[in-house]
Design an enzyme around this catalytic site. Sequence first.
Site, mmCIF file in Angstrom:
data_model
loop_
_atom_site.group_PDB
_atom_site.id
_atom_site.type_symbol
_atom_site.label_atom_id
_atom_site.label_comp_id
_atom_site.label_asym_id
_atom_site.label_seq_id
_atom_site.Cartn_x
_atom_site.Cartn_y
_atom_site.Cartn_z
ATOM 1 N N SER A 115 3.268 -2.454 10.349
ATOM 2 C CA SER A 115 4.896 -2.424 10.604
ATOM 3 C C SER A 115 5.280 -3.778 10.214
ATOM 4 C CB SER A 115 4.968 -2.158 12.190
ATOM 5 O OG SER A 115 4.555 -0.678 12.348
ATOM 6 N N ASN A 175 0.760 -1.266 0.044
ATOM 7 C CA ASN A 175 -0.021 -0.036 0.082
ATOM 8 C C ASN A 175 0.745 1.246 0.075
ATOM 9 O OD1 ASN A 175 -1.710 2.116 0.563
ATOM 10 N ND2 ASN A 175 -2.342 1.374 2.656
ATOM 11 N N GLU A 205 -5.401 -5.454 10.508
ATOM 12 C CA GLU A 205 -4.458 -4.313 10.706
ATOM 13 C C GLU A 205 -4.712 -3.525 11.921
ATOM 14 O OE1 GLU A 205 -2.437 -3.069 6.831
ATOM 15 O OE2 GLU A 205 -4.242 -1.772 7.169
ATOM 16 N N HIS A 240 -9.459 0.708 4.950
ATOM 17 C CA HIS A 240 -8.141 0.995 5.805
ATOM 18 C C HIS A 240 -8.453 1.827 6.850
ATOM 19 C CE1 HIS A 240 -3.987 2.399 6.472
ATOM 20 N NE2 HIS A 240 -3.735 1.167 5.875
ATOM 21 N N GLY A 262 2.462 1.795 10.925
ATOM 22 C CA GLY A 262 3.500 3.254 10.644
ATOM 23 C C GLY A 262 4.110 3.289 11.978
ATOM 24 N N LYS A 270 0.040 4.361 -0.199
ATOM 25 C CA LYS A 270 -0.708 5.351 0.367
ATOM 26 C C LYS A 270 -0.294 6.538 -0.758
ATOM 27 C CE LYS A 270 0.068 3.358 4.832
ATOM 28 N NZ LYS A 270 0.062 3.504 6.246
ATOM 29 N N GLU A 276 -6.948 4.363 8.030
ATOM 30 C CA GLU A 276 -6.648 5.660 7.593
ATOM 31 C C GLU A 276 -7.965 6.363 6.849
ATOM 32 O OE1 GLU A 276 -2.916 5.359 5.618
ATOM 33 O OE2 GLU A 276 -2.062 4.866 7.507
HETATM 34 C C1 PEP Z 1 -0.683 -0.109 6.325
HETATM 35 O O1 PEP Z 1 -1.071 1.209 6.016
HETATM 36 O O2 PEP Z 1 -1.457 -0.976 5.525
HETATM 37 C C2 PEP Z 1 0.499 -0.424 6.958
HETATM 38 C C3 PEP Z 1 0.509 -1.744 7.121
HETATM 39 O O3 PEP Z 1 1.442 0.549 7.060
HETATM 40 P P1 PEP Z 1 2.899 -0.034 7.482
HETATM 41 O O4 PEP Z 1 3.458 -1.271 7.020
HETATM 42 O O5 PEP Z 1 3.729 1.346 7.310
HETATM 43 O O6 PEP Z 1 2.662 -0.041 9.249
#
Ligand code: PEP
Length: 251
Positions: A213, A10, A167, A97, A173, A12, A99
């Site tokens: 992460s 992703n 998630e 997601h 992040g 973003k 976000e």
């Molecule tokens: C995500 O935004 O779906 C995600 C898992 O981000 P990160 O790997 O940066 O934690």
Amino acid sequence: MARRPLIAGNWKMNGLTADGVALATALAARIRENPPAADLLVCPPATLVDRVARAVEGSGLAVGGQDCHGERSGAHTGDIAAAMLKDLGAGYVIVGHSERRTDHGETSAQVRAKAAAAHAAGLVAIVCLGETEAERDGGRTLAVVEAQFGGSLPEGATPENTVIAYEPVWAIGTGRTPTTAEVAEVHRTIRDLAEKALGSAAAARLRILYGGSMKPSNAKELLALTDVDGGLIGGASLKAEDFWAIAESAR
Ligand code: PEP
């Protein structure tokens, strides 16, 4: 039941044409040289779906969107319909997601409409679920995941048109991850929920990704868990080296 892992990036709101195409082209070249044991997917910003899809055509690297509208078309300024993504060469779209749920106040009902729109357009919907830190600290993780699963999955969801991504919001992040036991518990719960919703044969084929992460140093351990069928990767998907190392961890 052997499920082929899915390693999804992703991107973003990152990348202009040159770097996005270069990243995708580098991954496509690696796939051609050394086919991975997982399906690989990149989800660039909507502005790059067309260019990236054309750059990697025929390589086996799939391309997806990061969001779509729940309606097929209409007066929704700035939004993107699932069919528009499909038209550009996308095969997948991420919906729900955290976000989007946080920044745009998206509810599970809206996520369900988006997933249904994705299915209608012939896209695989990657439906994201996950608890906040306060919800985990309050012992509500499984209840939150259950409510989001029930509220976000549309009629007609199948293991072929739907992927679930667990998630934890607090792991996205941040460099923090749940313990493997915590990840295993949530994924088992999602598999159980899928059994009730879709039946046991379909649940056994459903891919459930972990996201939050994930990086080369922890991917092997996470991807080795029985009910973890791949990863949804943010930050580490922006470097071909790191994303490829995660894909290699799925061997
Ligand atoms: C995500 O935004 O779906 C995600 C898992 O981000 P990160 O790997 O940066 O934690």
